[in-house]
Design a protein around this motif. Structure first.
Motif, mmCIF file in Angstrom:
data_model
loop_
_atom_site.group_PDB
_atom_site.id
_atom_site.type_symbol
_atom_site.label_atom_id
_atom_site.label_comp_id
_atom_site.label_asym_id
_atom_site.label_seq_id
_atom_site.Cartn_x
_atom_site.Cartn_y
_atom_site.Cartn_z
ATOM 1 N N ILE C 22 34.361 -11.887 -66.359
ATOM 2 C CA ILE C 22 35.705 -11.568 -65.844
ATOM 3 C C ILE C 22 35.986 -10.077 -66.047
ATOM 4 O O ILE C 22 36.468 -9.388 -65.146
ATOM 5 C CB ILE C 22 36.780 -12.420 -66.559
ATOM 6 N N ARG C 25 34.424 -8.026 -63.540
ATOM 7 C CA ARG C 25 34.944 -8.198 -62.176
ATOM 8 C C ARG C 25 36.280 -7.516 -61.932
ATOM 9 O O ARG C 25 36.565 -7.094 -60.808
ATOM 10 C CB ARG C 25 35.151 -9.699 -61.894
ATOM 11 N N ILE C 26 37.117 -7.475 -62.961
ATOM 12 C CA ILE C 26 38.512 -7.088 -62.746
ATOM 13 C C ILE C 26 38.651 -5.792 -61.961
ATOM 14 O O ILE C 26 39.452 -5.689 -61.043
ATOM 15 C CB ILE C 26 39.267 -7.026 -64.102
ATOM 16 N N PHE D 15 50.890 -0.698 -54.177
ATOM 17 C CA PHE D 15 50.871 -1.306 -55.495
ATOM 18 C C PHE D 15 50.402 -2.760 -55.431
ATOM 19 O O PHE D 15 49.429 -3.161 -56.064
ATOM 20 C CB PHE D 15 52.265 -1.207 -56.121
ATOM 21 N N VAL D 19 47.007 -5.424 -56.825
ATOM 22 C CA VAL D 19 47.241 -6.563 -57.720
ATOM 23 C C VAL D 19 46.661 -7.844 -57.109
ATOM 24 O O VAL D 19 45.985 -8.627 -57.787
ATOM 25 C CB VAL D 19 48.750 -6.727 -58.015
ATOM 26 N N ILE D 22 42.856 -7.798 -57.501
ATOM 27 C CA ILE D 22 42.403 -8.140 -58.864
ATOM 28 C C ILE D 22 42.581 -9.639 -59.094
ATOM 29 O O ILE D 22 41.687 -10.318 -59.605
ATOM 30 C CB ILE D 22 43.194 -7.341 -59.927
ATOM 31 N N ARG D 25 39.917 -11.594 -57.633
ATOM 32 C CA ARG D 25 38.596 -11.395 -58.227
ATOM 33 C C ARG D 25 38.411 -12.114 -59.549
ATOM 34 O O ARG D 25 37.300 -12.527 -59.899
ATOM 35 C CB ARG D 25 38.367 -9.894 -58.499
ATOM 36 N N ILE D 26 39.486 -12.199 -60.335
ATOM 37 C CA ILE D 26 39.344 -12.615 -61.736
ATOM 38 C C ILE D 26 38.538 -13.897 -61.883
ATOM 39 O O ILE D 26 37.671 -13.998 -62.753
ATOM 40 C CB ILE D 26 40.740 -12.741 -62.410
ATOM 41 N N ASP D 27 38.799 -14.868 -61.034
ATOM 42 C CA ASP D 27 38.111 -16.151 -61.223
ATOM 43 C C ASP D 27 36.958 -16.372 -60.263
ATOM 44 O O ASP D 27 36.424 -17.481 -60.192
ATOM 45 C CB ASP D 27 39.140 -17.282 -61.152
ATOM 46 N N ASP D 28 36.619 -15.344 -59.517
ATOM 47 C CA ASP D 28 35.393 -15.365 -58.714
ATOM 48 C C ASP D 28 35.410 -16.439 -57.632
ATOM 49 O O ASP D 28 34.365 -16.923 -57.220
ATOM 50 C CB ASP D 28 34.188 -15.602 -59.652
ATOM 51 N N LEU D 51 36.531 -0.232 -51.019
ATOM 52 C CA LEU D 51 36.421 -1.614 -51.476
ATOM 53 C C LEU D 51 35.043 -2.199 -51.182
ATOM 54 O O LEU D 51 34.796 -3.374 -51.441
ATOM 55 C CB LEU D 51 37.513 -2.462 -50.827
#
Lengths: 383, 383, 383, 383
Positions: C22, C25-26, D15, D19, D22, D25-28, D51
């Motif tokens: 994680i 990835r962030i 902004f 967010v 992210i 992405r966090i949990d893929d 990106l």
């Protein structure tokens, strides 16, 4: 019926004397009738006048106070004497007061040395009089609750104790200025062999033993004089061993710049832990491995008889330091009165620090200072 | 020199009477000399005995108290009369006391109705006597600091005010049981037209006006009776407009189950904001858009003369509700004494709530209840 | 451009491997391209599939991973290898990775022994590759702010350091059940000579040295195995001396029943003090002897470039543990990329823990355990 | 298997787009495959390159994105489209995406007007596609726990709700400077009829309805434009009535100088109350009239399946705003995937805000603004 109270020390400008008087007033159990507020006769008189005493009961020495009061009719004579002088003037007046038939309230640390403490213990026993040592923090309702919960087994067997007393007021060389509090507290001739360890370390030590019901058996201390020129320790930390095998850490410092007086204790047992600190004095946090934390609050209907007995206002109206102090005075008064009436005071009423706590506190000072000087890791806690 | 204090109401079992007495004792500015503690003669006597009064100065009615005390020599006669009865017995004894030459301390809300309040205002003016209304929360050092900081422009022009007083103790129909406090506070014959709004809403209202120095000009209220069977409001919220154009929200409830007494105020101006709440009463948080938050603390050497004047112990030794209450009594005593000595009391000493606050508080009650019944959004705040 | 990341360890059911992924990835600086997730071939494959890797880049050993990846074209080959195995499988794969031209991220404590650590230090130096050790807590913006403020002299010379890491999860004999985390962390064959001191004591030690910029020179430790049957320490406390003469106390325990992971540091200098703790990770409290406390907040416009560089969201939207962990990965990536581009990474980018911190951490473990066994009070901190 | 994600809006400097990415992405669970990041073609391309997207899947308009993606093979084509543009560009792309077979994640408030919202509700229903609205705060584990506890009757019937969202960032006329965020959020042409009420008032409203399971039926609002020159409300407060008879207060302001984003909710029922606020997001306080307060914590083994499903790290390692946001994305992904696999997603997976919440949020905006303009006290909440 109010108990007739006299005071030794605590003249104008003194800090702790004023605190004792407020504490004695809050619950209306005492009437201040006499005092020897200062060895300076004028100052003593002036202090007495301000306090509304009649001039003939303001004395210039404790010896005069005791002598003159003894000559008064029993129903006018002082009953309880509070001694709020610096440490080096604790033993003599306490001994004299007890031996002449007066109950005594004494500020901590109890005496100038452990030898004096052990001697005073004998004096108390021989006198048959009652004795209270003002370890304020044990007067807080949530500190009492902590003790009761541990006693009832709520945490299981205790394994770990952290206790700390951080202050910052001696971060600079205040005794170089004309600071009365700093001057005597850092003066070996007035405070004894310890500075921070005596002034606040003893509070932390007492709190740990009171809350857990355990006794310290070994100490390993790091004692420091941090501020250049200072004559007594202003900082220290000690690893502790308790009589049930638990271990602990005690810290007390007067050079933690910015800290006020947030004395704090945390205790952990097999089943859970608890935390109390003075900056949120009306809360007691209990924590468990398997359920939500709990916050017990002063005034809660679910609290023990010990907490409730020491609470005056409904929950959420904070009681503070002066009320904690007042709890010591009130419980002592109730115990004294029970005695006068030939009754046994309740357990709640008798729950104030006494001569045993004083002897152990002085032993703490001597042991922790000895450990600080030793190359050996562990010093046996001896009395 | 102590002021001679008398008390009307506050017999055994009363809550607020005991609080007043502790508050009066803490700083040793008063000596309780007489009382009419209950309309029940036996109960009044018993209460007086417990308080150590001589039997001849324990009365069974306020009229008797005033009449008899007036006959005493001036140097024995009561000087200040505290009235701690339920609301419906505020006006008459206060008026009688003032008109007979006594200074008065009166519990809030000031009277049974706004009409009485306006009448009392005239009585005070005509009497030339001093008058104190016990809005306790303005006695906290950090509440005083908040007022001073705002007055000094620290936040810039004020834009928004949130004030709240959440309680949970009336979540159930306690007045159905034999609960004395609940019974009179929910009884329109004793409390007046408001329940929660009178009992604690007035505290919140007073706190908002005291801290900001502003005056409420319009109210839009939602007033509720939540617990079935209750006769007076136990919950309410009000949108507010202030005389400088700022807006605000006031909430007061007695059915927020689990809440204690965490009265809280937040004020925001052009440059920053502040927050104070009773559960951490010795801290005042200041916040800014461009620098770190600050936590100002009771006892801090950097605090104003107003905060320091109302502080007894070094920073970190928490002062609580009773000390805040005592500050009202102490400041009132110092102002009374200054008058006796022909001197002007200092601004710090005169900083206690008085008749103006009482009139505005009663106007708040009438306006907020009227608004609650109105279909119109905004009700002008009229006196 | 994303860096190609490989992982050794961290198969299904592992805790810290998932956290590393994680964290990587962030900020989108890495793409996971290969892994040897378990020495069990099937488990490694299954883990790789779940992570979306192509089957031919899921390996069954770190040796296979390194060998096969080396054979890939440079623009496909893994660039950074994360090693998230238990301690006894740190050194060999790290050495192999570095010597074969890969940058390495390694979980703490760095190795199984200090000897290995010192050897690895040489390997890193010889390899010219970059190395990151995941001491997570130094990734928090407010921990970085604390370091910068101390470095800038905000507190004056440092005098006292308290650092603590209390956990309660090993209060019972979890390793007796089938608890994977408990089993290897209490197994001397996998963890090394220390349990709590290695697992969390090293975090506390690293935090103290990172924030203060000081180095520990002497240790006096009390190391305990509290839970019966456990093979490694689950509790300890150490008195510390630092290279500038300051003293400190470090505590780390896994038997503080009810505690979660509230790692905390307090540092005091001549002019003031500061406090940070993980349970309020986005606040940093500064305190002074002569002005109000300040609360510095993640996202505050007034914070240092170091804090701001490690912040993603506006103030008040809390960033937590995973973001702190991600900061290590992101800074390491930015430093690696700067190298690839022939540029010097900024000071903010290079601010991640590396091989020096690893060596000192392993020295802490050996010294603190040695001190725990010694009768002598002070043990010199040797490497 | 990762879902293929596209994004509309969120180019460099935005902004909330960052967010969202992210969070995704966090949990893929997602792979970003395409985007129309800006209506400025160059800026969109540059954003896409940064990106790591292939150039041919970076578009200059949402229409182009939808058209081109539809032409791709089904196994390459985007599956979920995130729309992170200002409010006036929500409806059209959302409608187009849904009608062309894509699942949609949309930032709040849902649309420019209630009319659009009701239209979009029909579009969603007709499309058979899934829809997620990013009311972030309902993604916090302890907010979910609050909902579950209330649902289970832990507090009894709900009586009172306080919800607040205080911000200070618009205390000055930022839109007069070149502040992108301030400019569109205060522009009626981009935000709609509401400023603060739309931007953060909707969050507070959603939080209140989500946690309590109740619906607002009446509103009485005070809506203000505090900063001179501003075109939309920057402050407001509303009295609320709920469909079970409970009452409430909602406040949302952007001129509370010094406040960050401490959104907070308190709910009281017959048996107790609870409190959650973002600044201590991993704690949920429960309070009772007859037992100690409890603090429930993210990661606690005693928490509900809903809380645990949304938690990644062991208790005490704080999860923050980005993880809360990620929970929305993750749950939406799991629900989409369940659909792809012909399965029913679990209740925990389906617990994300959707079209109903969006319609009610837009109704809140229109009703609260209408109430603000009305002289009548209560405005019926109509859709």
């Amino acid at each position: 019926m109010k108990l007739r109270l006299g005071m030794i020390g605590g003249g104008q400008g003194a800090f702790i004397g004023a605190v004792h008087r407020i504490a004695a007033r809050i619950d209306d159990e005492y009437e201040l009738v006499c005092g020897a507020f200062s060895s300076n006769a004028e100052k003593s008189k002036a202090s007495g006048v301000l306090l509304g005493l009649s001039a003939d009961r303001v004395y210039t020495s404790y010896t005069e106070l005791i002598e003159k009061e003894k000559q008064l009719p029993e129903d006018q004579r002082v009953q309880v004497i509070s001694i709020v002088t610096p440490n080096h003037v604790h033993f003599d007046p306490a001994k004299a007061a007890l031996e002449n038939g007066f109950h005594v309230v004494l500020d901590k640390p109890m005496t100038f040395s452990l030898a004096e403490a052990k001697e005073l213990e004998k004096v108390v026993a021989a006198s048959g009089k009652l004795f209270c040592l003002t370890h304020t923090y044990t007067g807080y309702p949530m500190v009492k609750e902590a003790k009761q919960l541990i006693k009832a087994g709520k945490l299981g067997a205790i394994r770990k104790v952290y206790v700390e007393y951080p202050q910052g007021w001696l971060s600079s060389f205040l005794e170089g200025d004309d600071n009365k509090q700093a001057s005597w507290r850092t003066d070996p001739g007035k405070s004894g062999i310890a500075g921070a360890m005596g002034d606040i370390g003893t509070h932390a030590f007492n709190l740990a033993e009171y809350v857990t019901g355990l006794e310290v058996t070994q100490i390993c201390a790091d004692i420091n004089v941090v501020v250049p020129g200072r004559k007594l320790d202003d900082d220290g930390a000690a690893l502790l061993k308790f009589n049930n095998g638990a271990s602990g850490v005690l810290t007390a410092t007067q050079i933690a710049a910015g800290e006020e007086n947030n004395v704090k204790i945390r205790v952990y047992g097999e089943k859970g832990g608890l935390e109390w600190h003075q900056s949120d004095a009306n809360s007691l946090t209990l924590m468990y491995t398997d359920k939500p934390m709990e916050v017990w609050r002063t005034g809660g209907g679910y609290t023990s008889s010990f907490a409730q007995h020491n609470t005056r206002t409904p929950a959420g109206h904070p009681e503070g330091y002066l009320e904690a102090f007042a709890n010591l005075y009130r419980n002592f008064a109730l115990t004294v009165k029970a005695g006068l009436e030939g009754k046994e005071a309740t357990a709640e009423e008798q729950d104030y620090p006494g001569i045993q706590e004083g002897v152990r506190g002085m032993a703490f000072i001597e042991n922790v200072i000895a450990s600080g000087k030793s190359d050996k890791k562990w010093t046996e806690f001896t009395i």
